[in-house]
Motif scaffolding. Structure first.
Motif, PDB file in Angstrom:
ATOM      1  N   UNK A 159       0.835  -1.198   0.000  1.00 16.43           N
ATOM      2  CA  UNK A 159       0.000   0.000   0.000  1.00 16.43           C
ATOM      3  C   UNK A 159       0.874   1.254   0.000  1.00 16.43           C
ATOM      4  N   UNK A 160       1.894   1.261   0.853  1.00 14.03           N
ATOM      5  CA  UNK A 160       2.792   2.415   0.943  1.00 14.03           C
ATOM      6  C   UNK A 160       3.526   2.655  -0.369  1.00 14.03           C
ATOM      7  N   UNK A 161       3.948   1.584  -1.009  1.00 14.00           N
ATOM      8  CA  UNK A 161       4.658   1.721  -2.287  1.00 14.00           C
ATOM      9  C   UNK A 161       3.763   2.349  -3.347  1.00 14.00           C
ATOM     10  N   UNK A 162       2.507   1.917  -3.404  1.00 15.53           N
ATOM     11  CA  UNK A 162       1.576   2.462  -4.392  1.00 15.53           C
ATOM     12  C   UNK A 162       1.276   3.927  -4.112  1.00 15.53           C
ATOM     13  N   UNK A 163       1.123   4.269  -2.852  1.00 15.02           N
ATOM     14  CA  UNK A 163       0.864   5.664  -2.502  1.00 15.02           C
ATOM     15  C   UNK A 163       2.065   6.547  -2.832  1.00 15.02           C
ATOM     16  N   UNK A 164       3.264   6.062  -2.545  1.00 12.24           N
ATOM     17  CA  UNK A 164       4.487   6.803  -2.848  1.00 12.24           C
ATOM     18  C   UNK A 164       4.595   7.061  -4.347  1.00 12.24           C
ATOM     19  N   UNK A 165       4.296   6.016  -5.143  1.00  7.97           N
ATOM     20  CA  UNK A 165       4.367   6.151  -6.594  1.00  7.97           C
ATOM     21  C   UNK A 165       3.318   7.125  -7.111  1.00  7.97           C
ATOM     22  N   UNK A 166       2.119   7.040  -6.570  1.00  7.85           N
ATOM     23  CA  UNK A 166       1.038   7.913  -7.044  1.00  7.85           C
ATOM     24  C   UNK A 166       1.305   9.372  -6.702  1.00  7.85           C
ATOM     25  N   UNK A 167       2.030   9.608  -5.624  1.00 10.54           N
ATOM     26  CA  UNK A 167       2.332  10.983  -5.216  1.00 10.54           C
ATOM     27  C   UNK A 167       3.500  11.579  -5.984  1.00 10.54           C
TER      28      UNK A 167
END
Length: 224
Positions: A159-167
């Protein structure tokens, strides 16, 4: 079956990386329509892997699909920025707290090594001071990943990886908006020091403040 290249890489995977990099670098702008002919030329491949790449990018929030207009680059918005920031503060803040609690000597070594590599090179490009260097961004992502790597939850890390990428696009834009107003190197160093001091509450608070500053730098820009 999806065509593969040397090393097990897929054509769709290569197309995904090429299109995502064009979006990240600003070569294609937020809201811009994506034409298959242009993307095929960019990727140097047929329409099928390009279509598969766009489906993945849409699922990750980088592009959107309209039944009438086709694919376009996702727009930047104040509401999404606030939502992303709150989600990252919540998820990564907890992942960091757990890593500080559970991390061993190997985790400490990963954090120190990742910070050292990131700190060895400047954030900004020499030719365009308002733009992020790609090698710095890779090391920056590795540092944040190292900080939370000992949390013990593969699902939380995903989840954190996806959020980091989306930001990513917001983060890059914030560099040009807040140039000179922040000291990212000091913020990252403080994160490392608090984590290694085993101050989970302090490290989590510093991380939330770190992301909050990025959001604050963009709020006025996006309101305009």
């Amino acid at each position: 079956m999806e065509a593969k290249r040397a090393g097990g890489r897929t054509l769709a995977g290569d197309a995904y990386e090429a299109i995502r990099q064009a979006i990240r670098s600003g070569s294609v702008k937020p809201g811009e329509r994506l034409r298959f002919a242009d993307l095929q030329a960019l990727c140097g491949m047929s329409v099928t892997p390009v279509r598969e790449a766009l489906a993945r990018l849409t699922a990750e929030g980088f592009t959107v699909l309209d039944d009438h207009r086709g694919y376009s680059v996702a727009s930047l918005s104040l509401s999404e920025l606030r939502d992303l920031t709150a989600a990252r503060q919540l998820c990564e803040g907890e992942a960091l707290r757990l890593s500080v609690e559970k991390g061993d000597a190997d985790w400490e070594a990963r954090v120190i090594a990742a910070h050292h590599l990131m700190a060895r090179i400047p954030q900004a490009r020499e030719d365009i001071p308002s733009a992020i260097r790609e090698d710095w961004e890779e090391r920056h992502a590795a540092f944040h990943a190292a900080l939370i790597s000992a949390c013990g939850s593969p699902i939380l890390l995903e989840i954190c990886e996806k959020l980091f990428s989306r930001a990513d696009r917001y983060r890059r834009l914030s560099v040009s908006v807040s140039a000179g107003a922040r000291d990212p190197a000091a913020e990252h160093r403080r994160l490392m020091e608090l984590a290694l001091a085993r101050d989970g509450q302090g490290a989590g608070a510093a991380l939330r403040e770190h992301y909050g500053r990025t959001a604050a730098a963009l709020e006025g820009f996006l309101k305009e």
